[in-house]
Write a protein that holds these residues in place. Structure first.
Motif, short mmCIF file in Angstrom:
data_model
loop_
_atom_site.label_atom_id
_atom_site.label_comp_id
_atom_site.label_asym_id
_atom_site.label_seq_id
_atom_site.Cartn_x
_atom_site.Cartn_y
_atom_site.Cartn_z
N LEU A 71 37.56 37.21 41.04
CA LEU A 71 36.38 36.41 41.42
C LEU A 71 36.80 35.21 42.26
O LEU A 71 37.88 34.65 42.06
N ASP A 73 35.11 31.52 43.06
CA ASP A 73 34.01 30.61 42.72
C ASP A 73 33.78 29.68 43.92
O ASP A 73 34.59 28.79 44.18
N ILE A 82 29.20 33.13 43.21
CA ILE A 82 30.44 33.80 42.82
C ILE A 82 30.62 35.02 43.73
O ILE A 82 29.68 35.80 43.90
N SER A 115 28.27 33.33 36.92
CA SER A 115 27.49 32.66 37.96
C SER A 115 26.44 31.74 37.33
O SER A 115 26.29 30.59 37.75
#
Lengths: 177, 200
Positions: A71, A73, A82, A115
């Motif tokens: 992921l 961010d 995200i 998220s």
């Protein structure tokens, strides 16, 4: 923010029964394991992602890794989302002969949960391959936003609040499975 | 289908002594084995690695995101804020560590604030004295069971009573560990006690 594990359920395809699994951050030792078991994770070179935010999905009762997800961010106000940079389900669990189901869905739903948790209001996106444009929406409810850039036609797959909530309900809510 | 070089490490060569070459699969190889549906279900490939292309992509994304934010309904924003609170509470309860800032009243105040309500208005909605609510929020008293049950009902069971009880339980465990006087001040009320320890 403290990273914690998340309990999920995956499905054994032969029996249809649910099995307890865990999504948790990858450790340096996990990357070594992945490197040694390339036959299970043979699509991407995960060692390149050691410094990134990578999660694994494993069965609760053993350490065998069944899925991986990286992921990003995007904390700036303008992006505020995200990004699923990379996701791979282990080879034996892809396709018609897969032994365990729901691994990919649980990982994407986890990204949706993160998220919300990080204040991005459920916004999750990924960059699709052209040949998969119809399939992310069909499978996970992503919305395709086509874009014309200078370099190539392209676009994003985006989930907003309603779609993200739906995935969380389907894949992470024990009462729904 | 053109092979995208970015997600795939074409050939990883080991030292000659290992006498093997591992070939990470190309997209073509993956397509030969799996349908697009199966690939989309189980794989996400990375976007452009080239910094300029990536910057261009993210710039375009921000435009889309800006439009979506402008059009997001108030209800959708509220749901997102409440989900954020719910998931933060869930994770906090699961974590081993205790954070003294995350006491019952803190989460209750967050719930009220996200609903954009004043304490007095909220107290009225759950039929609680505003002073009592204020004291709970400010850690001057513990919530009663009835307030916790009413919080579950008020939130349409999105924040169940068991979640509030667990916050309280975590708070109490921390207090007991760090403040011996809580137990000791009851000493005078105990007339009899066991005279042995089980594990010594």
């Amino acid at each position: 923010m403290e990273l914690v594990t998340l309990n999920v359920n995956i499905k054994e395809t032969s029996t249809g029964s649910l099995l307890e699994a865990v999504i948790e951050p990858m450790t340096p030792a996990d990357f070594k394991v992945i490197k040694k078991s390339r036959e299970k994770f043979d699509k991407f070179d995960w060692s390149q992602y050691r410094q990134k935010e990578v999660y694994k999905l494993r069965r609760r009762d053993n350490d065998i890794i069944l899925g991986l997800m990286c992921l990003i961010d995007h904390t700036d106000d303008a992006t505020d989302a995200i990004e699923i940079e990379l996701l791979e389900v282990s080879s034996e669990n892809i396709g018609q002969r897969k032994q365990l189901d729901l691994i990919g869905g649980c990982l994407i739903a986890f990204a949706c949960r993160e998220s919300f948790k990080r204040g991005h209001r459920g916004c999750v996106f990924l960059v699709p391959k052209t040949s998969l444009l119809n399939h992310y929406p069909a499978r996970y409810g992503f919305e395709y936003i086509p874009l014309k850039t200078h370099n190539r036609p392209g676009g994003f797959m985006i989930l907003y609040e309603p779609g993200a909530r739906k995935l969380i309900k389907v894949y992470l809510d024990e009462n729904q499975q | 289908m053109k092979i995208n070089s970015s997600p795939v490490r074409p050939i990883i060569k080991f030292r000659s002594s290992e006498r093997k070459i591992v070939d990470m699969k190309s997209y073509k190889d993956i397509e030969k084995k799996h349908s697009p549906e199966e690939i989309a279900e189980s794989l996400v490939f990375p976007g452009p690695k080239d910094p300029d292309k990536r910057a261009e992509m993210l710039s375009a994304f921000r435009e889309i995101r800006k439009q979506q934010k402008e059009n997001q309904s108030e209800e959708s924003k509220l749901i997102s804020q409440l989900l954020q609170l719910k998931f933060l509470i869930e994770d906090y309860l699961k974590a081993d560590s205790f954070n003294k800032d995350f006491y019952f009243g803190y989460f209750l105040k967050e719930y009220i604030t996200r609903l954009e309500k004043k304490n007095k208005q909220f107290a009225n909605e759950i039929d609680v004295d505003p002073t009592e609510l204020s004291q709970i929020i400010n850690q001057h008293r513990k919530p009663t069971e009835k307030i916790i049950y009413r919080l579950e009902i008020h939130s349409n069971r999105n924040f169940p009573a068991i979640m509030w009880f667990k916050i309280l339980e975590k708070e109490r465990a921390y207090e007991l560990l760090h403040d011996k006087s809580i137990v000791n001040k009851e000493k005078n009320h105990v007339k009899q006690q066991l005279h042995f320890s089980l594990l010594t």
